[in-house]
Design an enzyme around this catalytic site. Structure first.
Site, PDB file in Angstrom:
ATOM      1  CE  LYS A  23      -2.109   0.852   3.945  1.00  0.00           C
ATOM      2  NZ  LYS A  23      -1.649   2.129   4.536  1.00  0.00           N
ATOM      3  CB  SER A  24       3.895   2.162   1.971  1.00  0.00           C
ATOM      4  OG  SER A  24       3.308   1.979   3.233  1.00  0.00           O
ATOM      5  N   GLY A  70      -5.319   7.667   5.921  1.00  0.00           N
ATOM      6  CA  GLY A  70      -4.420   8.734   6.354  1.00  0.00           C
ATOM      7  C   GLY A  70      -3.352   9.066   5.330  1.00  0.00           C
ATOM      8  NE  ARG A  99      -4.960   9.478  11.439  1.00  0.00           N
ATOM      9  CZ  ARG A  99      -4.577   8.471  10.657  1.00  0.00           C
ATOM     10  NH1 ARG A  99      -5.489   7.784   9.982  1.00  0.00           N
ATOM     11  NH2 ARG A  99      -3.292   8.172  10.535  1.00  0.00           N
ATOM     12  CB  SER A 145       3.408  11.179  10.506  1.00  0.00           C
ATOM     13  OG  SER A 145       3.181  10.301   9.430  1.00  0.00           O
ATOM     14  CD  GLN A 147       1.137   8.194   6.271  1.00  0.00           C
ATOM     15  OE1 GLN A 147       0.177   8.952   6.409  1.00  0.00           O
ATOM     16  NE2 GLN A 147       1.012   6.890   6.408  1.00  0.00           N
ATOM     17  CB  SER A 173       9.187   7.182  10.199  1.00  0.00           C
ATOM     18  OG  SER A 173       8.334   6.789  11.242  1.00  0.00           O
ATOM     19  CG  ASP A 292       2.448   1.240  10.167  1.00  0.00           C
ATOM     20  OD1 ASP A 292       1.918   1.949  11.053  1.00  0.00           O
ATOM     21  OD2 ASP A 292       2.502   1.587   8.978  1.00  0.00           O
ATOM     22  NE  ARG A 366      -0.544  -1.017   9.703  1.00  0.00           N
ATOM     23  CZ  ARG A 366      -0.282  -1.620   8.550  1.00  0.00           C
ATOM     24  NH1 ARG A 366      -0.345  -2.928   8.461  1.00  0.00           N
ATOM     25  NH2 ARG A 366       0.032  -0.915   7.477  1.00  0.00           N
TER      26      ARG A 366
END
Length: 409
Positions: A23-24, A70, A99, A145, A147, A173, A292, A366
């Site tokens: 997915k990432s 997200g 969020r 994050s 992201q 990360s 994760d 998850r």
């Protein structure tokens, strides 16, 4: 959908599973494809998040609802901010509206973006009026994050002068940032990451190329957990994986050695096998580079009767749910003793595992998948089990392929 789970009839496992694309990686490549249309993508993730990302990128004006995704929220915020002539309201689920996104919005505004908050300051929904961003330097806290950072990196090649990102403080990360930069490198975009500064050069177009998405290492974590809890000699083959992966969660291979699982690489696949190595009473892991997989590891430890102290989890409270609080609540239903802080989870070793619990999933894929391997040790239920479609729609089918009994109740 509520499911009842129980262990395979044969405790000595020998199975092969084909796992969907990451997915990432998929969502990063979908955004790059939107900027550089001559890119083609193979092995696209079949997750809800990837589907939402594809639909969002196809909309020119109006409302884009990304539901619980997200990654799509962060990536599309930067994307639409750079698209001249497009006006978008970017919204999502009730949880998505809780969020925070202020750090990314402020970073984009400093580059010249036109973004307004539709409801509460600092949170989605966002009204984004796309325009040409003329500035090329931005500063962000390094412990946010990844992201947010990847979101800016991905649109950077389309900016007139590229982008220089300064990260202030200790970076977390890092593997996800390196994944994003690695994908840029594969399509011929020049970028550097030195000390706390990332520089991405501008690029008008890239050479036509087909990018193949590696299968998802986060999804592999659940099979690592299954093998760890299985009989010695059990093995599962997973496809398609690379020994030198861009995905941070590939650290699973080394982490799960501590839980008696060896990893062998073979022709774009990995073999997971339960060996007879002596296990420690407890493990300590800093998961700041792979948060994760924290839920999976905690459940694995509990199933093995081991304790654990997991740190580097400061991003988990702002995920699909507060994952630290949720893990404490659900593990305690089985009889575990768990304590949490804002960035850590500690589980005490315990050889007693209760049965018959009903695990709540909190709209978090998850939570469902991390607990599922515990059915190797005890029977229990999973509430709202369909939530797995967010990242791994075939999860319950694949559990049945391994031999688990999965029944709707």
């Amino acid at each position: 959908m509520k499911l009842a789970l129980s262990a395979p009839a044969n405790s000595l496992l020998d199975n092969e599973i084909q796992i969907t694309g990451s997915k990432s990686e998929t969502n990063r490549l979908l955004l790059l494809q939107a900027l550089f249309p001559n890119l083609k993508i193979d092995n696209v993730s079949n997750s809800d998040d990837a589907e939402v990302m594809q639909k969002g990128l196809a909309i020119a004006n109006g409302t884009v609802d990304i539901h619980h995704a997200g990654t799509a929220m962060r990536f599309l915020t930067s994307y639409f901010a750079t698209q001249e002539g497009k006006t978008i309201v970017l919204t999502g689920s009730k949880r998505m509206k809780e969020r925070p996104i202020k750090i990314l919005v402020e970073a984009l505004r400093s580059l010249g973006a036109a973004i307004e908050y539709v409801e509460e300051e600092g949170y989605p929904p966002l009204k984004i009026t796309g325009k040409k961003l003329k500035h090329n330097k931005v500063s962000l806290p390094a412990n946010i994050s990844s992201q947010y950072i990847s979101s800016l990196i991905l649109v950077a090649p389309s900016l007139p002068d590229g982008l220089e990102i300064e990260l202030v403080g200790k970076i977390t990360s890092v593997p996800y940032i390196k994944m994003t930069l690695g994908l840029l490198d594969e399509i011929g975009i020049v970028a550097t990451f030195k000390d706390n500064t990332i520089e991405v050069m501008p690029k008008d177009e890239v050479t036509s190329k087909t990018m193949t998405v590696e299968s998802d290492w986060s999804a592999a974590s659940y099979f690592y957990s299954i093998v760890a809890l299985a009989e010695i000699g059990s093995k599962i083959k997973l496809s398609s994986y690379k020994e030198h992966s861009l995905q941070g969660d590939s650290v699973l291979a080394s982490i799960y050695q501590q839980f008696g699982v060896s990893t062998t690489y073979s022709e774009n696949s990995i073999w997971l096998e339960k060996n007879g190595e002596q296990l420690a009473d407890s493990v300590e892991l800093d998961l700041s580079n792979a948060p994760d997989i924290a839920q999976t590891i905690a459940v694995t430890c509990y199933g093995l009767g081991m304790g654990c102290h997991l740190t580097g989890l400061h991003t988990l409270p702002i995920k699909e749910t507060d994952r630290l609080a949720a893990m404490k609540t659900e593990l305690e239903k089985f009889g575990a003793t768990v304590s949490i802080t804002e960035e850590s989870l500690t589980l005490e070793s315990n050889n007693l595992i209760g049965s018959g619990a009903a695990v709540d999933t909190y709209n978090d894929h998850r939570m469902a998948m991390a607990f599922a391997p515990l059915a190797m040790k005890t029977n229990f239920f999973v509430n709202d089990a369909g939530v797995v479609s967010k990242s791994y729609p075939d999860f319950w089918k694949d559990m049945e392929l391994v031999g688990f009994k999965v029944a709707t109740v």
